[in-house]
Scaffold this motif. Structure first.
Motif, PDB file in Angstrom:
ATOM      1  N   ARG A  21      75.242  41.792   6.291  1.00  0.00           N
ATOM      2  CA  ARG A  21      75.126  40.516   5.575  1.00  0.00           C
ATOM      3  C   ARG A  21      75.873  40.560   4.240  1.00  0.00           C
ATOM      4  NH1 ARG A  21      69.941  41.043   7.822  1.00  0.00           N
ATOM      5  NH2 ARG A  21      69.175  42.071   5.927  1.00  0.00           N
ATOM      6  N   TYR A  22      75.861  41.692   3.574  1.00  0.00           N
ATOM      7  CA  TYR A  22      76.581  41.830   2.298  1.00  0.00           C
ATOM      8  C   TYR A  22      78.092  41.689   2.502  1.00  0.00           C
ATOM      9  CZ  TYR A  22      78.365  44.021  -1.967  1.00  0.00           C
ATOM     10  OH  TYR A  22      79.046  44.272  -3.131  1.00  0.00           O
ATOM     11  N   ALA A  23      78.620  42.360   3.549  1.00  0.00           N
ATOM     12  CA  ALA A  23      80.061  42.260   3.839  1.00  0.00           C
ATOM     13  C   ALA A  23      80.441  40.843   4.236  1.00  0.00           C
ATOM     14  CB  ALA A  23      80.432  43.255   4.942  1.00  0.00           C
ATOM     15  N   LEU A  24      79.569  40.183   5.037  1.00  0.00           N
ATOM     16  CA  LEU A  24      79.864  38.813   5.462  1.00  0.00           C
ATOM     17  C   LEU A  24      79.868  37.856   4.278  1.00  0.00           C
ATOM     18  CD1 LEU A  24      80.342  37.008   7.925  1.00  0.00           C
ATOM     19  CD2 LEU A  24      77.864  36.670   8.061  1.00  0.00           C
ATOM     20  N   THR A  25      78.929  38.072   3.356  1.00  0.00           N
ATOM     21  CA  THR A  25      78.891  37.211   2.163  1.00  0.00           C
ATOM     22  C   THR A  25      80.139  37.389   1.316  1.00  0.00           C
ATOM     23  OG1 THR A  25      76.467  37.330   2.125  1.00  0.00           O
ATOM     24  CG2 THR A  25      77.577  36.651   0.090  1.00  0.00           C
ATOM     25  N   ASN A  26      80.571  38.641   1.094  1.00  0.00           N
ATOM     26  CA  ASN A  26      81.795  38.898   0.321  1.00  0.00           C
ATOM     27  C   ASN A  26      83.028  38.303   0.995  1.00  0.00           C
ATOM     28  OD1 ASN A  26      80.393  40.238  -1.651  1.00  0.00           O
ATOM     29  ND2 ASN A  26      80.827  42.282  -0.848  1.00  0.00           N
ATOM     30  N   PHE A  27      83.083  38.390   2.325  1.00  0.00           N
ATOM     31  CA  PHE A  27      84.213  37.822   3.050  1.00  0.00           C
ATOM     32  C   PHE A  27      84.257  36.307   2.879  1.00  0.00           C
ATOM     33  CE2 PHE A  27      85.887  35.821   6.884  1.00  0.00           C
ATOM     34  CZ  PHE A  27      87.167  36.370   6.910  1.00  0.00           C
ATOM     35  N   ARG A  28      83.062  35.674   2.950  1.00  0.00           N
ATOM     36  CA  ARG A  28      83.011  34.220   2.788  1.00  0.00           C
ATOM     37  C   ARG A  28      83.431  33.816   1.370  1.00  0.00           C
ATOM     38  NH1 ARG A  28      78.322  33.683   4.279  1.00  0.00           N
ATOM     39  NH2 ARG A  28      77.240  33.535   2.262  1.00  0.00           N
ATOM     40  N   ILE A  29      83.009  34.561   0.360  1.00  0.00           N
ATOM     41  CA  ILE A  29      83.388  34.260  -1.022  1.00  0.00           C
ATOM     42  C   ILE A  29      84.886  34.433  -1.220  1.00  0.00           C
ATOM     43  CG2 ILE A  29      83.133  35.019  -3.414  1.00  0.00           C
ATOM     44  CD1 ILE A  29      80.234  35.748  -2.753  1.00  0.00           C
ATOM     45  N   ALA A  30      85.442  35.533  -0.676  1.00  0.00           N
ATOM     46  CA  ALA A  30      86.887  35.766  -0.788  1.00  0.00           C
ATOM     47  C   ALA A  30      87.676  34.666  -0.093  1.00  0.00           C
ATOM     48  CB  ALA A  30      87.237  37.134  -0.206  1.00  0.00           C
ATOM     49  N   HIS A  31      87.200  34.239   1.078  1.00  0.00           N
ATOM     50  CA  HIS A  31      87.891  33.173   1.811  1.00  0.00           C
ATOM     51  C   HIS A  31      87.855  31.870   1.015  1.00  0.00           C
ATOM     52  CE1 HIS A  31      89.374  30.885   5.219  1.00  0.00           C
ATOM     53  NE2 HIS A  31      88.345  30.043   5.072  1.00  0.00           N
ATOM     54  N   GLU A  32      86.725  31.565   0.390  1.00  0.00           N
ATOM     55  CA  GLU A  32      86.626  30.346  -0.418  1.00  0.00           C
ATOM     56  C   GLU A  32      87.572  30.403  -1.617  1.00  0.00           C
ATOM     57  OE1 GLU A  32      82.552  30.092  -1.414  1.00  0.00           O
ATOM     58  OE2 GLU A  32      81.905  29.351   0.564  1.00  0.00           O
ATOM     59  N   LYS A  33      87.689  31.579  -2.240  1.00  0.00           N
ATOM     60  CA  LYS A  33      88.605  31.716  -3.375  1.00  0.00           C
ATOM     61  C   LYS A  33      90.059  31.557  -2.936  1.00  0.00           C
ATOM     62  CE  LYS A  33      85.719  34.567  -6.404  1.00  0.00           C
ATOM     63  NZ  LYS A  33      85.605  35.865  -7.133  1.00  0.00           N
ATOM     64  N   VAL A  34      90.407  32.118  -1.784  1.00  0.00           N
ATOM     65  CA  VAL A  34      91.772  31.953  -1.281  1.00  0.00           C
ATOM     66  C   VAL A  34      92.079  30.487  -1.014  1.00  0.00           C
ATOM     67  CG1 VAL A  34      93.289  32.451   0.678  1.00  0.00           C
ATOM     68  CG2 VAL A  34      91.948  34.287  -0.342  1.00  0.00           C
ATOM     69  N   GLU A  35      91.113  29.771  -0.399  1.00  0.00           N
ATOM     70  CA  GLU A  35      91.312  28.352  -0.136  1.00  0.00           C
ATOM     71  C   GLU A  35      91.456  27.567  -1.441  1.00  0.00           C
ATOM     72  OE1 GLU A  35      91.618  26.348   2.693  1.00  0.00           O
ATOM     73  OE2 GLU A  35      92.132  28.327   3.482  1.00  0.00           O
ATOM     74  N   GLU A  36      90.634  27.931  -2.440  1.00  0.00           N
ATOM     75  CA  GLU A  36      90.724  27.257  -3.735  1.00  0.00           C
ATOM     76  C   GLU A  36      92.091  27.488  -4.381  1.00  0.00           C
ATOM     77  OE1 GLU A  36      88.413  27.230  -8.078  1.00  0.00           O
ATOM     78  OE2 GLU A  36      87.696  28.485  -6.416  1.00  0.00           O
ATOM     79  N   GLN A  37      92.607  28.728  -4.320  1.00  0.00           N
ATOM     80  CA  GLN A  37      93.926  29.018  -4.868  1.00  0.00           C
ATOM     81  C   GLN A  37      95.016  28.279  -4.111  1.00  0.00           C
ATOM     82  OE1 GLN A  37      94.255  33.274  -4.781  1.00  0.00           O
ATOM     83  NE2 GLN A  37      92.878  33.578  -6.536  1.00  0.00           N
ATOM     84  N   ARG A  38      94.833  28.151  -2.788  1.00  0.00           N
ATOM     85  CA  ARG A  38      95.834  27.425  -1.999  1.00  0.00           C
ATOM     86  C   ARG A  38      95.887  25.954  -2.413  1.00  0.00           C
ATOM     87  NH1 ARG A  38      96.065  24.501   2.620  1.00  0.00           N
ATOM     88  NH2 ARG A  38      93.811  24.660   2.931  1.00  0.00           N
ATOM     89  N   HIS A  39      94.704  25.359  -2.610  1.00  0.00           N
ATOM     90  CA  HIS A  39      94.669  23.962  -3.054  1.00  0.00           C
ATOM     91  C   HIS A  39      95.290  23.815  -4.443  1.00  0.00           C
ATOM     92  CE1 HIS A  39      92.512  22.441   0.350  1.00  0.00           C
ATOM     93  NE2 HIS A  39      91.438  23.219   0.144  1.00  0.00           N
TER      94      HIS A  39
END
Length: 355
Positions: A21-39
């Motif tokens: 669950r910890y790894a999945l949460t970090n992956f989701r946060i990293a993915h959200e940050k990448v999407e935010e940077q892309r926008h």
């Protein structure tokens, strides 16, 4: 079966539920940050595109189409290229020198502003005008326009090889004749001729050019040669001209200067506005208020025709003229345009006619 017989099983990577669950949460946060940077990058790209479009509106942008000059045997290629680095630096230094000289005159005028403006207008348009106000700003811009015309017609567009104006005119005609017959021969002749040219623009040569180009202004200045910081403007312009005509970087082409004249139409492919033109942004018509530094074109021979050599030249803008529009110069962005000055006013593309 062999593993079961011996009681052995293949190794497996097993993590606890908490670690998963910890790894999945970090992956989701990293993915959200990448999407935010892309926008954010997409938004920045849109802003850059809008900024470029605005700059293109103000300065004209590039256009790869060729325009035929009405009534002229010359084509104007409206794509803007760059000068060599030394030529760009020399042009920038000359521009700053003219600006400092005009500012010095405005701070310590040798005559009232109205007298200076009237003398300049008599030299560049053939008569004075009540439409131009005699203010410090007008004096500076008109002085820069007068100096731009002097440098263009008296130095760059006239091959200055000797200290005799008549001889220089004849040499310019010889070069024109050679270029019409064979641009390569003209290029070699021009470089060899400039290798034996006078080393500098002497005070006598400068005074002769000024008396020919701006006689009324020179009378107001009592024959004082324009200089700033002890450096003669015409001598610096002569060095710039020798760099343009005496180098082999132009190949079979050569350079000519042009100055959009006061009251002429703003042609975006030929000019670069030094201040915003609110009228042009609104889509209204505006005109040239003053040219503060001349533009440059590279002249080449057009492609050969099937029945013989081409009789037309192609002029490519390599440095657009720096111009201030009438509304910015007069502070009349929201007022109707004043009637144009009468006199030596440019017709469309007339400043680019010549060879």
């Amino acid at each position: 079966m062999a593993y079961q017989q011996h009681g052995q099983y293949p190794p497996q990577d097993v993590v606890s539920g908490e670690q998963y669950r910890y790894a999945l949460t970090n992956f989701r946060i990293a993915h959200e940050k990448v999407e935010e940077q892309r926008h954010q990058l997409e938004q920045q790209e849109r802003q850059v595109a809008e900024l470029r479009a605005r700059i293109s509106l103000l300065e004209g942008g590039s256009n790869l189409n060729h325009q035929r000059q009405p009534g002229k045997g010359t084509h104007l290629a409206s794509i803007e290229t760059l000068l060599t680095i030394p030529a760009q630096n020399s042009a920038s230094q000359l521009d700053k020198l003219i600006n400092r000289w005009a500012s010095d005159i405005a701070r310590n005028p040798p005559a009232p502003f109205e007298v200076i403006c009237d003398a300049i207008l008599r030299d560049i348009v053939g008569g004075g005008s009540d439409a131009v106000l005699g203010t410090s700003m007008h004096v500076q811009y008109l002085l820069r326009h007068a100096m731009s015309e002097t440098i263009s017609e008296g130095i760059i567009n006239c091959l200055m090889v000797t200290n005799s104006s008549d001889a220089n005119i004849q040499l310019t005609r010889i070069h024109e004749h050679l270029f019409a017959r064979d641009p390569t021969v003209a290029c070699v002749w021009r470089r060899q001729t400039f290798s034996a040219a006078v080393e500098s623009c002497t005070p006598d040569m400068s005074l002769s050019i000024l008396q020919e180009q701006v006689p009324h202004l020179m009378r107001v200045f009592n024959g004082v040669i324009p200089a700033s910081g002890g450096v003669s403007i015409l001598e610096s312009a002569y060095d710039f001209s020798r760099m343009l005509h005496g180098s082999n970087t132009a190949g079979d082409a050569f350079y000519r200067a042009f100055v959009p004249e006061i009251g002429s139409t703003l042609y975006p492919r030929q000019i670069e506005l030094v201040k915003r033109c609110l009228r042009s942004e609104r889509g209204d018509l505006d005109r040239v208020g003053a040219t503060i530094f001349p533009g440059l074109v590279k002249v080449t021979r057009g492609p050969a025709l099937p029945d013989g050599p081409s009789a037309e030249n192609v002029q490519t803008v390599v440095r657009r003229a720096q111009v201030i529009c009438e509304c910015a110069m007069n502070g009349t962005q929201n007022q109707p345009m004043s009637p144009p000055l009468h006199g030596r006013i440019a017709s469309p593309n007339s400043s680019l006619s010549g060879y």
